[in-house]
Design an enzyme around this catalytic site. Structure first.
Site, PDB file in Angstrom:
ATOM      1  N   HIS A 123       0.833  -1.201   0.000  1.00 57.42           N
ATOM      2  CA  HIS A 123       0.000   0.000   0.000  1.00 57.42           C
ATOM      3  C   HIS A 123       0.871   1.255   0.000  1.00 57.42           C
ATOM      4  O   HIS A 123       1.378   1.683   1.016  1.00 57.42           O
ATOM      5  CB  HIS A 123      -0.907  -0.008   1.229  1.00 57.42           C
ATOM      6  CG  HIS A 123      -1.955   1.058   1.205  1.00 57.42           C
ATOM      7  ND1 HIS A 123      -3.132   0.966   1.928  1.00 57.42           N
ATOM      8  CD2 HIS A 123      -2.031   2.247   0.554  1.00 57.42           C
ATOM      9  CE1 HIS A 123      -3.861   2.055   1.724  1.00 57.42           C
ATOM     10  NE2 HIS A 123      -3.199   2.844   0.891  1.00 57.42           N
ATOM     11  N   GLN A 125       1.157   5.195  -0.266  1.00 56.12           N
ATOM     12  CA  GLN A 125       0.252   6.273   0.117  1.00 56.12           C
ATOM     13  C   GLN A 125      -0.288   7.036  -1.093  1.00 56.12           C
ATOM     14  O   GLN A 125       0.429   7.314  -2.045  1.00 56.12           O
ATOM     15  CB  GLN A 125       0.969   7.261   1.056  1.00 56.12           C
ATOM     16  CG  GLN A 125       1.195   6.744   2.451  1.00 56.12           C
ATOM     17  CD  GLN A 125       2.536   6.097   2.635  1.00 56.12           C
ATOM     18  OE1 GLN A 125       2.995   5.357   1.766  1.00 56.12           O
ATOM     19  NE2 GLN A 125       3.183   6.361   3.768  1.00 56.12           N
ATOM     20  N   GLY A 129      -4.987   3.056  -2.899  1.00 59.12           N
ATOM     21  CA  GLY A 129      -4.828   1.805  -2.172  1.00 59.12           C
ATOM     22  C   GLY A 129      -5.922   1.561  -1.155  1.00 59.12           C
ATOM     23  O   GLY A 129      -6.385   0.426  -0.986  1.00 59.12           O
ATOM     24  N   THR A 130      -6.362   2.609  -0.465  1.00 58.83           N
ATOM     25  CA  THR A 130      -7.428   2.458   0.522  1.00 58.83           C
ATOM     26  C   THR A 130      -8.707   1.973  -0.142  1.00 58.83           C
ATOM     27  O   THR A 130      -9.378   1.056   0.350  1.00 58.83           O
ATOM     28  CB  THR A 130      -7.676   3.791   1.247  1.00 58.83           C
ATOM     29  OG1 THR A 130      -6.494   4.164   1.962  1.00 58.83           O
ATOM     30  CG2 THR A 130      -8.835   3.670   2.228  1.00 58.83           C
ATOM     31  N   LYS A 153     -12.098  -1.469  12.012  1.00 58.85           N
ATOM     32  CA  LYS A 153     -11.505  -1.313  10.695  1.00 58.85           C
ATOM     33  C   LYS A 153     -11.094  -2.635  10.074  1.00 58.85           C
ATOM     34  O   LYS A 153     -11.026  -2.758   8.865  1.00 58.85           O
ATOM     35  CB  LYS A 153     -10.295  -0.374  10.776  1.00 58.85           C
ATOM     36  CG  LYS A 153     -10.660   1.039  11.220  1.00 58.85           C
ATOM     37  CD  LYS A 153      -9.468   1.946  11.173  1.00 58.85           C
ATOM     38  CE  LYS A 153      -9.828   3.344  11.702  1.00 58.85           C
ATOM     39  NZ  LYS A 153     -10.847   3.977  10.865  1.00 58.85           N
ATOM     40  N   ARG A 172      -4.150  -4.145   4.837  1.00 52.41           N
ATOM     41  CA  ARG A 172      -4.492  -3.238   5.930  1.00 52.41           C
ATOM     42  C   ARG A 172      -5.790  -3.627   6.619  1.00 52.41           C
ATOM     43  O   ARG A 172      -5.894  -3.589   7.845  1.00 52.41           O
ATOM     44  CB  ARG A 172      -4.603  -1.826   5.357  1.00 52.41           C
ATOM     45  CG  ARG A 172      -5.214  -0.801   6.278  1.00 52.41           C
ATOM     46  CD  ARG A 172      -5.404   0.492   5.520  1.00 52.41           C
ATOM     47  NE  ARG A 172      -5.970   1.531   6.366  1.00 52.41           N
ATOM     48  CZ  ARG A 172      -6.224   2.767   5.937  1.00 52.41           C
ATOM     49  NH1 ARG A 172      -5.958   3.092   4.698  1.00 52.41           N
ATOM     50  NH2 ARG A 172      -6.737   3.671   6.753  1.00 52.41           N
ATOM     51  N   TRP A 177      -1.727  -3.507   9.991  1.00 56.49           N
ATOM     52  CA  TRP A 177      -0.365  -3.012   9.745  1.00 56.49           C
ATOM     53  C   TRP A 177       0.655  -3.812  10.570  1.00 56.49           C
ATOM     54  O   TRP A 177       1.463  -3.246  11.298  1.00 56.49           O
ATOM     55  CB  TRP A 177      -0.257  -1.543  10.105  1.00 56.49           C
ATOM     56  CG  TRP A 177      -1.150  -0.602   9.351  1.00 56.49           C
ATOM     57  CD1 TRP A 177      -2.129   0.186   9.862  1.00 56.49           C
ATOM     58  CD2 TRP A 177      -1.114  -0.326   7.939  1.00 56.49           C
ATOM     59  NE1 TRP A 177      -2.724   0.934   8.876  1.00 56.49           N
ATOM     60  CE2 TRP A 177      -2.119   0.636   7.688  1.00 56.49           C
ATOM     61  CE3 TRP A 177      -0.349  -0.804   6.878  1.00 56.49           C
ATOM     62  CZ2 TRP A 177      -2.367   1.142   6.409  1.00 56.49           C
ATOM     63  CZ3 TRP A 177      -0.597  -0.303   5.604  1.00 56.49           C
ATOM     64  CH2 TRP A 177      -1.593   0.652   5.375  1.00 56.49           C
ATOM     65  N   HIS A 182       2.065   1.236   6.430  1.00 56.20           N
ATOM     66  CA  HIS A 182       2.460   1.351   5.022  1.00 56.20           C
ATOM     67  C   HIS A 182       3.821   0.697   4.786  1.00 56.20           C
ATOM     68  O   HIS A 182       4.745   1.316   4.258  1.00 56.20           O
ATOM     69  CB  HIS A 182       2.488   2.811   4.585  1.00 56.20           C
ATOM     70  CG  HIS A 182       1.131   3.407   4.386  1.00 56.20           C
ATOM     71  ND1 HIS A 182       0.346   3.144   3.283  1.00 56.20           N
ATOM     72  CD2 HIS A 182       0.406   4.232   5.168  1.00 56.20           C
ATOM     73  CE1 HIS A 182      -0.796   3.792   3.388  1.00 56.20           C
ATOM     74  NE2 HIS A 182      -0.800   4.456   4.529  1.00 56.20           N
ATOM     75  N   ARG A 217       0.161   5.731  -9.170  1.00 56.96           N
ATOM     76  CA  ARG A 217      -0.590   6.939  -9.531  1.00 56.96           C
ATOM     77  C   ARG A 217       0.346   7.951 -10.170  1.00 56.96           C
ATOM     78  O   ARG A 217       1.566   7.923  -9.934  1.00 56.96           O
ATOM     79  CB  ARG A 217      -1.226   7.541  -8.268  1.00 56.96           C
ATOM     80  CG  ARG A 217      -2.085   8.768  -8.505  1.00 56.96           C
ATOM     81  CD  ARG A 217      -2.626   9.290  -7.191  1.00 56.96           C
ATOM     82  NE  ARG A 217      -3.520  10.418  -7.371  1.00 56.96           N
ATOM     83  CZ  ARG A 217      -4.097  11.082  -6.368  1.00 56.96           C
ATOM     84  NH1 ARG A 217      -3.856  10.704  -5.111  1.00 56.96           N
ATOM     85  NH2 ARG A 217      -4.915  12.086  -6.607  1.00 56.96           N
TER      86      ARG A 217
END
Length: 452
Positions: A123, A125, A129-130, A153, A172, A177, A182, A217
């Site tokens: 993942h 940032q 990814g989220t 979560k 995640r 984690w 990350h 990205r």
């Protein structure tokens, strides 16, 4: 009278050394004065040239857009205050990872959710990814959906069939984690943290195949999005940055801000000015094998050589991934993932392809500095787009297992209300009212997440 006459020596006598006893003194005095002036002028010219050449060289490699807010000693002190975990024991490449080409060419290498295969998500940032990880646990049609609990979560993603407690997803929202906030490719794969965690939870000696995945990205919008994220209060202080069995020391990775205060409200110029800000070239660093460049110690290798090794390593590891998607091409990414893994989502990823970086005002000069700071990521992303297109063409030529039409798919992952008065029969299939707001909340408080 004699003294006055001696002081008024004619010029003609000065040119004749034998005619004046003062000539022996006058010549060295005059020569010394000229020599001093010449030396002074030379030093001034040299200093000016050195200052100019230094600034030019900094422009090529290490020039900072503005002066950092804190001194190097202060930033080292901040790093000392950061809580770093040391309970990390690396073992190198003890399990096999399955590449895209292998999955495509060998039917036996296809992902099998019911077997011992594990999908691992790297993942990075601000690369969508989220959204992708939430889709994996909430909107994936499988025989045994992940069980998610309201207001928590993490979800439990057990393999279909039987009463097995094994997980098929390392991410995640499933395992948490556990390798650090990350965690990058070096932490997850090179140092075999994934192996260590799963063997501890499920028993050692189990043969597993790992399918590493990620999302990338456009580097400029990703960098600006990370700036916006940090300016809202995120710091990712819980990241470990483990490499070769240890975290970086304060000399290797000082902090850009005082951890007691945070970096909320930081300006874009200040964000750019810190030479230790890991936002710059983050995708390259997180996909590279950092053990090849002495981890975070930048003193042992010349910068150009270090950057070249990191970039080539990131490209090689990108090729070795089973799958990676592009935020700018969510529909294509979803098409590729579903056919490659033989799975299907019940929603379109592109519906969540939204960004707050698009309304950030950036001057041309600041944009130039952002591009300079992310030169490696820009090259990596151009390579990733080209490779992505090649993979799309390969998949269309080769053909993959047929994906069932959406109406025949089983229901997606469900949520369970664990409140004291909750009615479980009515709570299944409950989804958050506004996933965009929930993602923003996760984004803001990501640093505070801790998983057992």
């Amino acid at each position: 009278m004699g003294t006055s006459a001696r002081m008024r020596i004619p010029y003609s006598r000065l040119n004749n050394p034998s005619s004046s006893p003062h000539r022996v003194f006058f010549i060295p005095l005059c020569t010394s004065r000229r020599f001093f002036l010449l030396i002074t002028a030379a030093l001034l010219v040299s200093f000016a040239y050195f200052a100019w050449s230094t600034e030019e060289s900094m422009g090529e490699e290490t020039r900072m857009p503005t002066k950092p807010r804190f001194s190097l000693d202060e930033m080292r002190g901040f790093a000392l205050r950061k809580s770093l975990s040391a309970d990390y024991k690396p073992s190198y490449y003890t399990k096999s990872a399955t590449s895209f080409d292998r999955m495509l060419m060998e039917r036996s290498s296809r992902f099998d959710i019911s077997s011992t295969d594990v999908l691992v998500f790297v993942h990075i940032q601000k690369t969508a990814g989220t959204s992708f990880e939430k889709f994996l646990v909430r909107h994936l049609s499988i025989d045994r959906p992940c069980e998610c609990t309201q207001k928590k979560k993490r979800c439990v993603c057990r393999r279909p069939g039987g009463s097995t407690n094994q997980t098929w997803l390392f991410s995640r929202y499933s395992t948490g984690w556990v390798c650090g906030l990350h965690a990058d490719y070096t932490e997850l794969a090179v140092s075999a943290c994934v192996d260590t965690v799963l063997e501890k939870k499920e028993g050692a000696g189990r043969r597993r195949r790992y399918f590493y995945t990620s999302f990338l990205r456009d580097p400029i919008t990703r960098y600006i999005s990370e700036f916006r994220h940090v300016s809202r209060g995120a710091t990712w202080m819980a990241s470990r940055h483990m490499c070769n069995g240890r975290p970086p020391n304060p000399d290797e990775l000082p902090l850009c801000f005082d951890p007691r205060i945070g970096w909320e409200g930081v300006s874009l110029d200040e964000f750019l000015s810190c030479p230790f800000n890991l936002a710059a070239n983050r995708m390259t660093r997180m996909l590279a094998d950092l053990t090849l460049v002495d981890c975070y110690d930048t003193t042992k290798m010349e910068k150009k050589k270090r950057d070249g090794i990191m970039l080539e390593s990131a490209k090689a590891n990108l090729r070795s991934l089973s799958f990676y998607g592009l935020k700018e091409r969510m529909d294509d990414s979803q098409w590729m993932f579903e056919r490659l893994f033989g799975l299907r989502f019940t929603k379109r990823l592109s519906e969540w392809n939204k960004s707050k970086s698009n309304d950030t005002v950036v001057t041309p000069e600041t944009m130039r500095k952002i591009r300079e700071a992310n030169a490696l990521d820009i090259e990596l992303y151009a390579y990733a787009v080209e490779l992505f297109d090649e993979r799309m063409e390969k998949m269309k030529r080769e053909g993959l297992p047929h994906i069932l039409p959406e109406p025949t798919l089983p229901s997606a992952s469900h949520f369970i209300d664990d409140s004291p008065h909750g009615d479980l029969s009515k709570s299944k299939a409950i989804l958050p009212v506004n996933e965009e707001e929930e993602e923003e909340e996760d984004d803001r408080y990501e640093d505070s997440e801790r998983y057992a």
